[in-house]
Motif scaffolding. Sequence first.
Motif, PDB file in Angstrom:
ATOM      1  N   VAL A 173      39.620  34.354  29.348  1.00  0.00           N
ATOM      2  CA  VAL A 173      40.430  33.301  29.965  1.00  0.00           C
ATOM      3  C   VAL A 173      39.553  32.079  30.271  1.00  0.00           C
ATOM      4  O   VAL A 173      38.324  32.195  30.332  1.00  0.00           O
ATOM      5  CB  VAL A 173      41.109  33.804  31.254  1.00  0.00           C
ATOM      6  CG1 VAL A 173      42.068  34.945  30.940  1.00  0.00           C
ATOM      7  CG2 VAL A 173      40.076  34.258  32.269  1.00  0.00           C
ATOM      8  N   PRO A 174      40.152  30.910  30.480  1.00  0.00           N
ATOM      9  CA  PRO A 174      39.358  29.720  30.800  1.00  0.00           C
ATOM     10  C   PRO A 174      38.551  29.918  32.088  1.00  0.00           C
ATOM     11  O   PRO A 174      39.004  30.637  32.999  1.00  0.00           O
ATOM     12  CB  PRO A 174      40.424  28.633  30.981  1.00  0.00           C
ATOM     13  CG  PRO A 174      41.607  29.123  30.214  1.00  0.00           C
ATOM     14  CD  PRO A 174      41.588  30.612  30.351  1.00  0.00           C
ATOM     15  N   PRO A 175      37.376  29.296  32.193  1.00  0.00           N
ATOM     16  CA  PRO A 175      36.527  29.468  33.390  1.00  0.00           C
ATOM     17  C   PRO A 175      37.232  29.134  34.700  1.00  0.00           C
ATOM     18  O   PRO A 175      36.974  29.767  35.722  1.00  0.00           O
ATOM     19  CB  PRO A 175      35.364  28.498  33.126  1.00  0.00           C
ATOM     20  CG  PRO A 175      35.311  28.361  31.646  1.00  0.00           C
ATOM     21  CD  PRO A 175      36.731  28.439  31.177  1.00  0.00           C
ATOM     22  N   ASP A 176      38.126  28.153  34.674  1.00  0.00           N
ATOM     23  CA  ASP A 176      38.803  27.763  35.913  1.00  0.00           C
ATOM     24  C   ASP A 176      39.946  28.708  36.276  1.00  0.00           C
ATOM     25  O   ASP A 176      40.574  28.550  37.332  1.00  0.00           O
ATOM     26  CB  ASP A 176      39.324  26.325  35.813  1.00  0.00           C
ATOM     27  CG  ASP A 176      40.400  26.160  34.750  1.00  0.00           C
ATOM     28  OD1 ASP A 176      40.361  26.909  33.737  1.00  0.00           O
ATOM     29  OD2 ASP A 176      41.282  25.304  34.923  1.00  0.00           O
ATOM     30  N   LYS A 177      40.206  29.705  35.425  1.00  0.00           N
ATOM     31  CA  LYS A 177      41.277  30.669  35.699  1.00  0.00           C
ATOM     32  C   LYS A 177      40.744  32.037  36.106  1.00  0.00           C
ATOM     33  O   LYS A 177      41.525  32.973  36.319  1.00  0.00           O
ATOM     34  CB  LYS A 177      42.185  30.814  34.478  1.00  0.00           C
ATOM     35  CG  LYS A 177      42.924  29.541  34.089  1.00  0.00           C
ATOM     36  CD  LYS A 177      43.834  29.057  35.207  1.00  0.00           C
ATOM     37  CE  LYS A 177      44.614  27.819  34.784  1.00  0.00           C
ATOM     38  NZ  LYS A 177      45.465  27.312  35.892  1.00  0.00           N
ATOM     39  N   CYS A 178      39.432  32.169  36.211  1.00  0.00           N
ATOM     40  CA  CYS A 178      38.849  33.439  36.634  1.00  0.00           C
ATOM     41  C   CYS A 178      37.619  33.159  37.480  1.00  0.00           C
ATOM     42  O   CYS A 178      36.546  32.856  36.954  1.00  0.00           O
ATOM     43  CB  CYS A 178      38.479  34.292  35.421  1.00  0.00           C
ATOM     44  SG  CYS A 178      37.859  35.941  35.855  1.00  0.00           S
ATOM     45  N   LYS A 179      37.778  33.240  38.787  1.00  0.00           N
ATOM     46  CA  LYS A 179      36.693  32.941  39.716  1.00  0.00           C
ATOM     47  C   LYS A 179      36.229  34.246  40.359  1.00  0.00           C
ATOM     48  O   LYS A 179      37.036  35.011  40.882  1.00  0.00           O
ATOM     49  CB  LYS A 179      37.170  31.939  40.767  1.00  0.00           C
ATOM     50  CG  LYS A 179      37.671  30.630  40.131  1.00  0.00           C
ATOM     51  CD  LYS A 179      38.121  29.614  41.159  1.00  0.00           C
ATOM     52  CE  LYS A 179      38.616  28.352  40.483  1.00  0.00           C
ATOM     53  NZ  LYS A 179      39.013  27.308  41.469  1.00  0.00           N
ATOM     54  N   ILE A 180      34.928  34.488  40.311  1.00  0.00           N
ATOM     55  CA  ILE A 180      34.364  35.756  40.794  1.00  0.00           C
ATOM     56  C   ILE A 180      33.561  35.509  42.065  1.00  0.00           C
ATOM     57  O   ILE A 180      32.641  34.682  42.084  1.00  0.00           O
ATOM     58  CB  ILE A 180      33.468  36.387  39.714  1.00  0.00           C
ATOM     59  CG1 ILE A 180      34.272  36.594  38.420  1.00  0.00           C
ATOM     60  CG2 ILE A 180      32.897  37.715  40.205  1.00  0.00           C
ATOM     61  CD1 ILE A 180      33.417  36.965  37.222  1.00  0.00           C
ATOM     62  N   LEU A 181      33.926  36.205  43.132  1.00  0.00           N
ATOM     63  CA  LEU A 181      33.210  36.115  44.399  1.00  0.00           C
ATOM     64  C   LEU A 181      32.639  37.494  44.707  1.00  0.00           C
ATOM     65  O   LEU A 181      33.372  38.483  44.745  1.00  0.00           O
ATOM     66  CB  LEU A 181      34.147  35.676  45.527  1.00  0.00           C
ATOM     67  CG  LEU A 181      34.818  34.301  45.362  1.00  0.00           C
ATOM     68  CD1 LEU A 181      35.771  34.038  46.522  1.00  0.00           C
ATOM     69  CD2 LEU A 181      33.777  33.193  45.274  1.00  0.00           C
ATOM     70  N   VAL A 182      31.322  37.560  44.918  1.00  0.00           N
ATOM     71  CA  VAL A 182      30.650  38.834  45.146  1.00  0.00           C
ATOM     72  C   VAL A 182      30.328  39.004  46.631  1.00  0.00           C
ATOM     73  O   VAL A 182      29.782  38.097  47.268  1.00  0.00           O
ATOM     74  CB  VAL A 182      29.354  38.927  44.324  1.00  0.00           C
ATOM     75  CG1 VAL A 182      28.663  40.275  44.547  1.00  0.00           C
ATOM     76  CG2 VAL A 182      29.649  38.731  42.840  1.00  0.00           C
ATOM     77  N   GLY A 183      30.673  40.146  47.184  1.00  0.00           N
ATOM     78  CA  GLY A 183      30.361  40.399  48.593  1.00  0.00           C
ATOM     79  C   GLY A 183      31.200  41.532  49.153  1.00  0.00           C
ATOM     80  O   GLY A 183      32.058  42.093  48.475  1.00  0.00           O
ATOM     81  N   ARG A 184      30.923  41.849  50.418  1.00  0.00           N
ATOM     82  CA  ARG A 184      31.696  42.880  51.126  1.00  0.00           C
ATOM     83  C   ARG A 184      32.571  42.270  52.214  1.00  0.00           C
ATOM     84  O   ARG A 184      33.650  42.760  52.490  1.00  0.00           O
ATOM     85  CB  ARG A 184      30.747  43.900  51.777  1.00  0.00           C
ATOM     86  CG  ARG A 184      29.972  44.773  50.806  1.00  0.00           C
ATOM     87  CD  ARG A 184      29.149  45.790  51.586  1.00  0.00           C
ATOM     88  NE  ARG A 184      28.401  46.694  50.724  1.00  0.00           N
ATOM     89  CZ  ARG A 184      27.179  46.446  50.258  1.00  0.00           C
ATOM     90  NH1 ARG A 184      26.570  45.302  50.566  1.00  0.00           N
ATOM     91  NH2 ARG A 184      26.565  47.320  49.490  1.00  0.00           N
ATOM     92  N   ARG A 185      32.060  41.210  52.852  1.00  0.00           N
ATOM     93  CA  ARG A 185      32.778  40.598  53.961  1.00  0.00           C
ATOM     94  C   ARG A 185      33.047  39.128  53.650  1.00  0.00           C
ATOM     95  O   ARG A 185      32.152  38.386  53.249  1.00  0.00           O
ATOM     96  CB  ARG A 185      31.968  40.726  55.260  1.00  0.00           C
ATOM     97  CG  ARG A 185      31.676  42.178  55.639  1.00  0.00           C
ATOM     98  CD  ARG A 185      32.938  42.940  56.006  1.00  0.00           C
ATOM     99  NE  ARG A 185      32.661  44.362  56.235  1.00  0.00           N
ATOM    100  CZ  ARG A 185      32.888  45.307  55.338  1.00  0.00           C
ATOM    101  NH1 ARG A 185      33.370  44.992  54.142  1.00  0.00           N
ATOM    102  NH2 ARG A 185      32.621  46.578  55.616  1.00  0.00           N
TER     103      ARG A 185
END
Length: 226
Positions: free
Chosen positions: A47-59
């Motif tokens: 998918v286009p980069p602006d349609k899949c945003k990945i945020l890594v973390g627990r809180r």
Amino acid sequence: CSRPQKVCLCPFLPVHPLKVSTCLYIIQHPAEESRVLRTVPLLAACVPPDKCKILVGRRFNEDRYPELATVCRNPNTLILYPGAEATNLEEVAVMSSSPSVMIIIDGTWSQAKDIFYKNSLFRLPKQVQLKPSISSQYVIRTQPTNTCLSTLECAAVALAIMEKNKSIQETILHPLQALCSFQLQHGAQIHHSKEHLLKNGLYDKPMPKNKRKLRRMELLVNNVKI
């Protein structure tokens, strides 16, 4: 795909990113970053980069993640997490005409549960779930039940429903099928679900001493939704 040439998945990815109006926010548990066979990179490549945003973390709180907080308060935002409070996604998609945002938690089931319940932001969006109508094709990783899906599979099914385009699901699952095929050719074994192993007397690990975990395994054997 960033994989060795011998097992390159690029030929199985779409030539051009899929045109979708739905934006995905993948909330990824830190442990997933170190997994060799994680599926989110394949999803991001479809998918286009602006349609899949990945945020890594627990809180995740509003001070550190103001953009995410805004997204969670948007009435068009959905969070894909099964449960008694969740509505079937098909029902929501029928009523939705505007572009939506969907949050998907990426991790093991226990990690996803921890993230969902310990972050109040994720209780703000409308909670949705997928009907357990398909079995996972991610056969190189053990799932709790036959209908538990990988993050990529969840996204593929959800996007197909939201975009009202079945071919999206087929396109996104294509590299996953190739990944599993490559791994099986190079010595990997098919991983049956824990549910399958328990029901067929094939579970060869020690039974848990923890009563809560033991009860969950009993529910799997007796076809009780957990």
